[in-house]
Every structure is written in structure tokens, then in C-alpha cells.
Design an enzyme around this catalytic site. Structure first.
Site, PDB file in Angstrom:
ATOM      1  N   SER A 106       0.831  -1.214   0.000  1.00 22.49           N
ATOM      2  CA  SER A 106       0.000   0.000   0.000  1.00 22.49           C
ATOM      3  C   SER A 106       0.861   1.258   0.000  1.00 22.49           C
ATOM      4  O   SER A 106       1.645   1.467  -0.909  1.00 22.49           O
ATOM      5  CB  SER A 106      -0.958  -0.022   1.199  1.00 22.49           C
ATOM      6  OG  SER A 106      -1.804  -1.138   1.129  1.00 22.49           O
ATOM      7  N   ASP A 250      -2.192   5.931  -4.080  1.00 23.15           N
ATOM      8  CA  ASP A 250      -1.060   5.215  -3.502  1.00 23.15           C
ATOM      9  C   ASP A 250      -0.656   4.081  -4.448  1.00 23.15           C
ATOM     10  O   ASP A 250      -1.303   3.874  -5.485  1.00 23.15           O
ATOM     11  CB  ASP A 250      -1.414   4.716  -2.096  1.00 23.15           C
ATOM     12  CG  ASP A 250      -2.531   3.690  -2.076  1.00 23.15           C
ATOM     13  OD1 ASP A 250      -3.308   3.630  -3.052  1.00 23.15           O
ATOM     14  OD2 ASP A 250      -2.638   2.937  -1.090  1.00 23.15           O
ATOM     15  N   ASP A 252      -1.033   0.878  -4.700  1.00 26.87           N
ATOM     16  CA  ASP A 252      -1.973  -0.170  -5.104  1.00 26.87           C
ATOM     17  C   ASP A 252      -3.357   0.377  -5.430  1.00 26.87           C
ATOM     18  O   ASP A 252      -4.280  -0.376  -5.688  1.00 26.87           O
ATOM     19  CB  ASP A 252      -2.058  -1.275  -4.057  1.00 26.87           C
ATOM     20  CG  ASP A 252      -2.737  -0.838  -2.768  1.00 26.87           C
ATOM     21  OD1 ASP A 252      -2.529   0.322  -2.359  1.00 26.87           O
ATOM     22  OD2 ASP A 252      -3.467  -1.644  -2.165  1.00 26.87           O
ATOM     23  N   ASP A 254      -5.858   2.018  -3.873  1.00 28.68           N
ATOM     24  CA  ASP A 254      -7.087   1.954  -3.074  1.00 28.68           C
ATOM     25  C   ASP A 254      -7.272   3.210  -2.219  1.00 28.68           C
ATOM     26  O   ASP A 254      -8.267   3.335  -1.508  1.00 28.68           O
ATOM     27  CB  ASP A 254      -7.157   0.691  -2.218  1.00 28.68           C
ATOM     28  CG  ASP A 254      -6.056   0.584  -1.180  1.00 28.68           C
ATOM     29  OD1 ASP A 254      -5.186   1.478  -1.116  1.00 28.68           O
ATOM     30  OD2 ASP A 254      -6.049  -0.418  -0.419  1.00 28.68           O
TER      31      ASP A 254
END
Length: 462
Positions: A106, A250, A252, A254
Site C-alpha cells: 500500500s 497510492d 496499489d 485503493d
């Protein structure tokens, strides 16, 4: 160097000694534990798992280790390769798979990586399931497949396009409405997979895109957590390009943050507020966010005639409460949008589309939109943990100190004062205590956080 084992997955730094970092041995052990649990949970002979990863430097290595381990257990793999967390979440049910793994740390810096674990719905595992996997990893009691029963790998790099098509087909997303406005948007993809997915979505919606750090090399050009202190470049570029706004995600994809047309932060807490404002204006219903999220969502929800509820921090906790309360939208104040009409997972692509619809219908500038919402200011600070610090006892002491206030202990300690609040909790992903405060001015929020930190240190004797 650090290895953090929690019910939400395993996260650690690359390199170093086993059991203290995310080494190849740790990655294999935890993947084997997940695969072993999944075989018992699914209750059938042949299983399929969807795998995707962000662009961080260790991603290919960790992916090869995890995929080979699951294949060794006899599990078939659908390999999405470079992808996003919400894309993998969508792919799991579409593939009729039994689970999924996203390889991403993340917002953590480049030396980190992690395994995020999904069930057959493409949703994060609950605490009980996570605890079983941790126990299996500790025991290392794995039964691998015979040579004729090894799993097979199918590569499928089309799912970001499938994900975008799913968004374009949502009833509350109309690409013609967005296209007519002629938005110009700057995108900071932090040189990860958001640099692939977000520009693709925007172009499908007829938006002019200015790309910044959208080459998925894994060399993060700045700290990848989308906070103001890390985003000087995009703030300057938005004003230089005279863009309508900026988008930051970010690694990834999400978490979603916006930069207003004046180069100022829209406020990651207000990402969910704005998207909820649009959805609640079209669909009557309730909302949920976590305890560390802004009161502004409660205010907007009540304005639209809905009910707001707070959940413990963690996506699985928010999703559970959303389902219980029939929430039409929810998420987390770190810019995580969960829109059940699409799927039960934080999704920056969905959030981007909903925000564009709101702006297209409301008109005006993004800075004007931000000014129209209840004004709250947050301070987010942390204290590094030390081995001799009894955090649980410290939280009990803080609860006792403020026992005459409105206090919640479902996740750490949250103290609600009349005009502001403070939330203290241990992080699930880093060795720290988080101290979140919110007030009606930044000065008051910062002062409250500093006061609480001082009180914690006094109690702890540090």
C-alpha cells in the site's frame, strides 16, 4: 527491518533475516498457510486463486515465490501481473475463483511489500480466518501436491480494462455527462500501477490527462503515502497547467486524494465526503466510515436524510458494518471509497468516476466545492513503539483519564468532546501508536494532538 504478522496479512521489509523481515522463506511460508487454509475453507478438490501486484521493486520476486508455492499446493492461478488492489477484488468473483492475493505494501515505502488476502467474494478475510492462517504459518504443517496434481498458471492482463468497463456501466456514472465538461486533470501515479489505471479511466471518460510519475517502474519519486507534505510537485503542476484538479493515488490504488484547482489539498478526508454527497443525492441510504474518519461524513449523511455509523479501523470492519446497515457508500478517511454497487472494497477508480460526476453536475471549481462542506481539520501523528511500552495498559489509562467524556473502545480509545475528538490506536501494519484528532481549526487539532502525546508520554514515562 520489520515483519508484521496480522489478521489482515503479512507485511515486511525486503532483505535481512527470516522471521524478522519479508524474506523469500517468509513469503513462501505465508502463501502456503493461505493456500492450506483455503483448501479447507473452500471444501473442494480444485481451487483457483487470482494474483496481482503493484509495481514496487520486489513485486516480481514476491509474486514468483507466492505463485510457485500455490501451484505446489495444486492450486490454479490467474495471474494479473501488474494490477491494482480493487482490480484484483473485482477479478476474483468474475473468475469464479476461490480467493485472491494482492502483493502490495500500500502506502509504505519501496523497501516494504506484503500479501493481502481475499476470500471468494474478493473481500478481505475476517479476524477469525486471519488467525487460522497465522497459526498454520507458525506450525508449517503443509501437504503439497503430487507432480500430476500441480496447479496451472493462466496469465490475464486485461482486467484493468474490465475494471474500467465495470465502472462505466454503473448507473450513476455517465461518461457523456463527464465528456461534455472537458475536464483537464493532472495524475500522480507514484510510478506504480495507478499510472496505468487512472489515466486509462480518465481517457475513457473524455478527460484531458497530464501525467506525472505514471511510469510503473516501482521507483517511487516521493514518499508514496498521499499526504500534503509529499505532494509538492503535483500541487505546483495543477496550477501551472491550469488544470481543473489533480488526482493522487497510492501504489496499489485503493487510496484517493484530490488537489484543488488552486493547487491546495482537497483533503483526503473529503474524498469520501464528496463521493458520498453525490451518491446520497441520487440514492437515499446510510453511510459508514471508521472511527478515525471525519465528522463531515456524518454531517453530509444527515443532510441527505441518512444515518451514519462508525466502525473499527480496517476495511473488513467497515465492510461488515456497511452490510449490516445497508450503507449505499462508505469507506475510510484516508481516501478509501467503498461503493457496494461496484464491489465491497476501497477503489480509487470508482471514487474518481463518482467525483467527476459530482463536479460535472454541480459545476464550479473544486476549491468552491471544498468550501461548501462542513469545515473540519485533522491532525495525524504517531508515536514509535518500544519493546518495553505496554500499549494496552496505556490505552486503559487514557480511557480512565477521560471516563467522563463520550468514549468508544471498540478499536483503541476514541474520546469524543463537544467540538473535537481524539482517537488512539495501535497500528495493524506498522509498529506505532496512531494519534488522530479533529477540530474546527488546524491549530486546535494540532494542539489537541500534541497535548495527548504529552499525556501519553507522561503516563508511559518516556
Amino acid at each position: 527491518m520489520t515483519l508484521i504478522k496480522s489478521i489482515s496479512g503479512i507485511r515486511g521489509t525486503i532483505g535481512g533475516a527470516t522471521n524478522d523481515n519479508l524474506t523469500p522463506i517468509d513469503a513462501v511460508k505465508f502463501a502456503a498457510a493461505y493456500g492450506t487454509w483455503l483448501k479447507g475453507y473452500a471444501g473442494k478438490e480444485k481451487l483457483t486463486v487470482v494474483i496481482g501486484r503493484d509495481a514496487r521493486l520486489s513485486g516480481e520476486m514476491i509474486q514468483n515465490l507466492v505463485v510457485s508455492t500455490l501451484v505446489g499446493l495444486g492450486i490454479d492461478i490467474v495471474d494479473l501481473d501488474l494490477s491494482t488492489t480493487p482490480t484484483v477484488e473485482i477479478a476474483v468473483p468474475l473468475e469464479k475463483a476461490d480467493g485472491g492475493i494482492i502483493l502490495t505494501a500500500s502506502h509504505n515505502p519501496k523497501q516494504w511489500n506484503a500479501l493481502k488476502l481475499l476470500n471468494e467474494k474478493g473481500e478481505f478475510l475476517d479476524a477469525k480466518q486471519g488467525a487460522i492462517i497465522l497459526e498454520l504459518a507458525e506450525k508449517e504443517d503443509f501437504n503439497f501436491a503430487e507432480v500430476d496434481d500441480l496447479g496451472k498458471i493462466t496469465k490475464n492482463d486485461s482486467y484493468i480494462d474490465v475494471h474500467i468497463d465495470e465502472i462505466l456501466n454503473l448507473p450513476l456514472v455517465d461518461k457523456d455527462t463527464i465528456r461534455k465538461v472537458g475536464f483537464k486533470v493532472v495524475v500522480d501515479g507514484v510510478n506504480s500501477t495507478g499510472g496505468i489505471a487512472i489515466p486509462k479511466l480518465l481517457k475513457e471518460l473524455g478527460v484531458e490527462v497530464v501525467e506525472l510519475y505514471c511510469d510503473p517502474t516501482g521507483h517511487f519519486p516521493h514518499n508514496p503515502e498521499p499526504l500534503k507534505e509529499h505532494l509538492k510537485d503535483i500541487c505546483e503542476l495543477v496550477t501551472k497547467e491550469k488544470a481543473d484538479f489533480g488526482i493522487v493515488v497510492d501504489p496499489d490504488v485503493d487510496r484517493l486524494a484530490f488537489i484543488s484547482n488552486d493547487g491546495e489539498m482537497f483533503g483526503e478526508e473529503y474524498t469520501l465526503v464528496a463521493c458520498a454527497d453525490y451518491v446520497l443525492g441520487k440514492t437515499k441510504g446510510n453511510t459508514v466510515s471508521n472511527l478515525s474518519s471525519s465528522r463531515a461524513l456524518r454531517d453530509i449523511t444527515q443532510k441527505h436524510g441518512g444515518t451514519y455509523e462508525a466502525a473499527a479501523v480496517g476495511e473488513v470492519n467497515v465492510v461488515t458494518k456497511m452490510k449490516a446497515n445497508n450503507a449505499v457508500i462508505g469507506g475510510e478517511g484516508n481516501g478509501g471509497i467503498i461503493y457496494p454497487e461496484s464491489h465491497y472494497g476501497r477503489d480509487s477508480l470508482v471514487g474518481t468516476a463518482l467525483f467527476l460526476m459530482l463536479m460535472a453536475e454541480k459545476g464550479g471549481t473544486v476549491s468552491e466545492l471544498r468550501a461548501s462542506y462542513p469545515s473540519y481539520f485533522m491532525s495525524k501523528k504517531k508515536i514509535q513503539l518500544t519493546p518495553d511500552l505496554d500499549v494496552d495498559a496505556l490505552l486503559v489509562a487514557m480511557h480512565h483519564k477521560y471516563k467522563n467524556e463520550e468514549v468508544s473502545t471498540i478499536d483503541g480509545v476514541k474520546i469524543d468532546f463537544a467540538e473535537n475528538w481524539v482517537h488512539l490506536r495501535k497500528s495493524n501494519t506498522e509498529p506505532i501508536i496512531r494519534i488522530y484528532t479533529e477540530a474546527k481549526s488546524q491549530t486546535v487539532a494540532d494542539a489537541l494532538a500534541d497535548r495527548i502525546i504529552g499525556e501519553i508520554k507522561d503516563i508511559a514515562g518516556i
